[in-house]
Motif scaffolding. Structure first.
Motif, PDB file in Angstrom:
ATOM      1  N   THR A   8       0.861  -1.177   0.000  1.00  0.00           N
ATOM      2  CA  THR A   8       0.000   0.000   0.000  1.00  0.00           C
ATOM      3  C   THR A   8       0.898   1.227   0.000  1.00  0.00           C
ATOM      4  OG1 THR A   8      -1.672  -1.200   1.274  1.00  0.00           O
ATOM      5  CG2 THR A   8      -1.887   1.189   1.170  1.00  0.00           C
ATOM      6  N   ARG A   9       0.852   1.971  -1.100  1.00  0.00           N
ATOM      7  CA  ARG A   9       1.695   3.169  -1.205  1.00  0.00           C
ATOM      8  C   ARG A   9       1.235   4.223  -0.229  1.00  0.00           C
ATOM      9  NH1 ARG A   9       5.691   4.435  -5.069  1.00  0.00           N
ATOM     10  NH2 ARG A   9       5.264   6.518  -4.362  1.00  0.00           N
ATOM     11  N   GLY A  10       2.197   4.839   0.389  1.00  0.00           N
ATOM     12  CA  GLY A  10       1.915   5.918   1.318  1.00  0.00           C
ATOM     13  C   GLY A  10       2.186   7.260   0.679  1.00  0.00           C
ATOM     14  N   ASP A  11       2.226   8.256   1.503  1.00  0.00           N
ATOM     15  CA  ASP A  11       2.544   9.610   1.074  1.00  0.00           C
ATOM     16  C   ASP A  11       4.011   9.645   0.642  1.00  0.00           C
ATOM     17  OD1 ASP A  11       3.431  12.406   1.283  1.00  0.00           O
ATOM     18  OD2 ASP A  11       1.439  12.756   2.126  1.00  0.00           O
ATOM     19  N   ASP A  12       4.272  10.222  -0.517  1.00  0.00           N
ATOM     20  CA  ASP A  12       5.647  10.302  -1.031  1.00  0.00           C
ATOM     21  C   ASP A  12       6.583  11.048  -0.089  1.00  0.00           C
ATOM     22  OD1 ASP A  12       5.064   8.860  -3.310  1.00  0.00           O
ATOM     23  OD2 ASP A  12       4.708  10.635  -4.549  1.00  0.00           O
ATOM     24  N   ARG A  13       6.045  11.877   0.779  1.00  0.00           N
ATOM     25  CA  ARG A  13       6.877  12.656   1.701  1.00  0.00           C
ATOM     26  C   ARG A  13       7.176  11.897   2.992  1.00  0.00           C
ATOM     27  NH1 ARG A  13       3.617  17.368   2.973  1.00  0.00           N
ATOM     28  NH2 ARG A  13       1.928  15.917   2.583  1.00  0.00           N
ATOM     29  N   ILE A  18       6.445   0.708   6.732  1.00  0.00           N
ATOM     30  CA  ILE A  18       6.006  -0.279   7.716  1.00  0.00           C
ATOM     31  C   ILE A  18       5.978  -1.633   7.033  1.00  0.00           C
ATOM     32  CG2 ILE A  18       4.077  -1.072   9.136  1.00  0.00           C
ATOM     33  CD1 ILE A  18       3.404   1.809   9.709  1.00  0.00           C
ATOM     34  N   HIS A  19       6.720  -2.568   7.617  1.00  0.00           N
ATOM     35  CA  HIS A  19       6.822  -3.923   7.071  1.00  0.00           C
ATOM     36  C   HIS A  19       6.258  -4.892   8.103  1.00  0.00           C
ATOM     37  CE1 HIS A  19       9.532  -7.481   5.809  1.00  0.00           C
ATOM     38  NE2 HIS A  19       8.429  -7.492   5.122  1.00  0.00           N
ATOM     39  N   VAL A  20       5.255  -5.674   7.692  1.00  0.00           N
ATOM     40  CA  VAL A  20       4.616  -6.653   8.582  1.00  0.00           C
ATOM     41  C   VAL A  20       4.828  -8.035   7.936  1.00  0.00           C
ATOM     42  CG1 VAL A  20       2.488  -7.312   9.753  1.00  0.00           C
ATOM     43  CG2 VAL A  20       2.897  -4.906   9.199  1.00  0.00           C
ATOM     44  N   PRO A  69       2.714   6.223   5.814  1.00  0.00           N
ATOM     45  CA  PRO A  69       3.876   5.513   5.271  1.00  0.00           C
ATOM     46  C   PRO A  69       3.432   4.416   4.309  1.00  0.00           C
ATOM     47  CG  PRO A  69       3.453   4.811   7.516  1.00  0.00           C
ATOM     48  CD  PRO A  69       2.459   5.902   7.213  1.00  0.00           C
ATOM     49  N   THR A  70       4.324   4.006   3.469  1.00  0.00           N
ATOM     50  CA  THR A  70       4.079   2.837   2.627  1.00  0.00           C
ATOM     51  C   THR A  70       4.092   1.614   3.528  1.00  0.00           C
ATOM     52  OG1 THR A  70       5.016   3.851   0.661  1.00  0.00           O
ATOM     53  CG2 THR A  70       5.059   1.442   0.750  1.00  0.00           C
ATOM     54  N   THR A  71       3.194   0.668   3.262  1.00  0.00           N
ATOM     55  CA  THR A  71       3.159  -0.562   4.054  1.00  0.00           C
ATOM     56  C   THR A  71       3.328  -1.769   3.142  1.00  0.00           C
ATOM     57  OG1 THR A  71       0.746  -0.739   3.942  1.00  0.00           O
ATOM     58  CG2 THR A  71       1.658   0.411   5.835  1.00  0.00           C
ATOM     59  N   VAL A  72       4.023  -2.758   3.662  1.00  0.00           N
ATOM     60  CA  VAL A  72       4.199  -4.041   2.986  1.00  0.00           C
ATOM     61  C   VAL A  72       3.795  -5.115   3.984  1.00  0.00           C
ATOM     62  CG1 VAL A  72       5.788  -5.600   1.813  1.00  0.00           C
ATOM     63  CG2 VAL A  72       6.135  -3.123   1.650  1.00  0.00           C
TER      64      VAL A  72
END
Length: 95
Positions: A8-13, A18-20, A69-72
């Motif tokens: 899930t892409r987060g805000d570019d800034r 977050i990695h789960v 944040p981007t999440t994986v």
């Protein structure tokens, strides 16, 4: 077979990722016969191998951030795929 990761892409800034990797207990039905455990043994192994609720903790943290944040999130059990493992020396390295 579906993808092993949900990105899930987060805000570019946002400087945060977050990695789960180990919250899932899902074993694709087509892979179950390859696991040489009884259902009881498999349930016990999943209890030991799963980082229970870490996906829920990550989701709660996301609800309290201004910059998302981007999440994986690994969608399969770590018994199926180890998303943090590197190939061992006997496996060819990607070019």
């Amino acid at each position: 077979m579906p993808s092993a990761a949900l990105l899930t892409r987060g805000d570019d800034r946002s400087p945060v990722l977050i990695h789960v990797p180990h919250a899932s207990r899902i074993i694709p039905v087509e892979l179950r016969p390859d696991l040489l455990l009884t259902d009881v043994e498999l349930a016990a192994e999943l209890d030991e191998a799963t980082d229970t609720a870490t996906d829920e903790i990550a989701a709660a943290a996301l609800r309290h951030t201004r910059l998302k944040p981007t999440t994986v999130v690994n969608t399969f059990s770590r018994l199926v795929i180890g998303p943090k493992r590197f190939p061992d020396s006997s496996e060819p390295r990607p070019q």
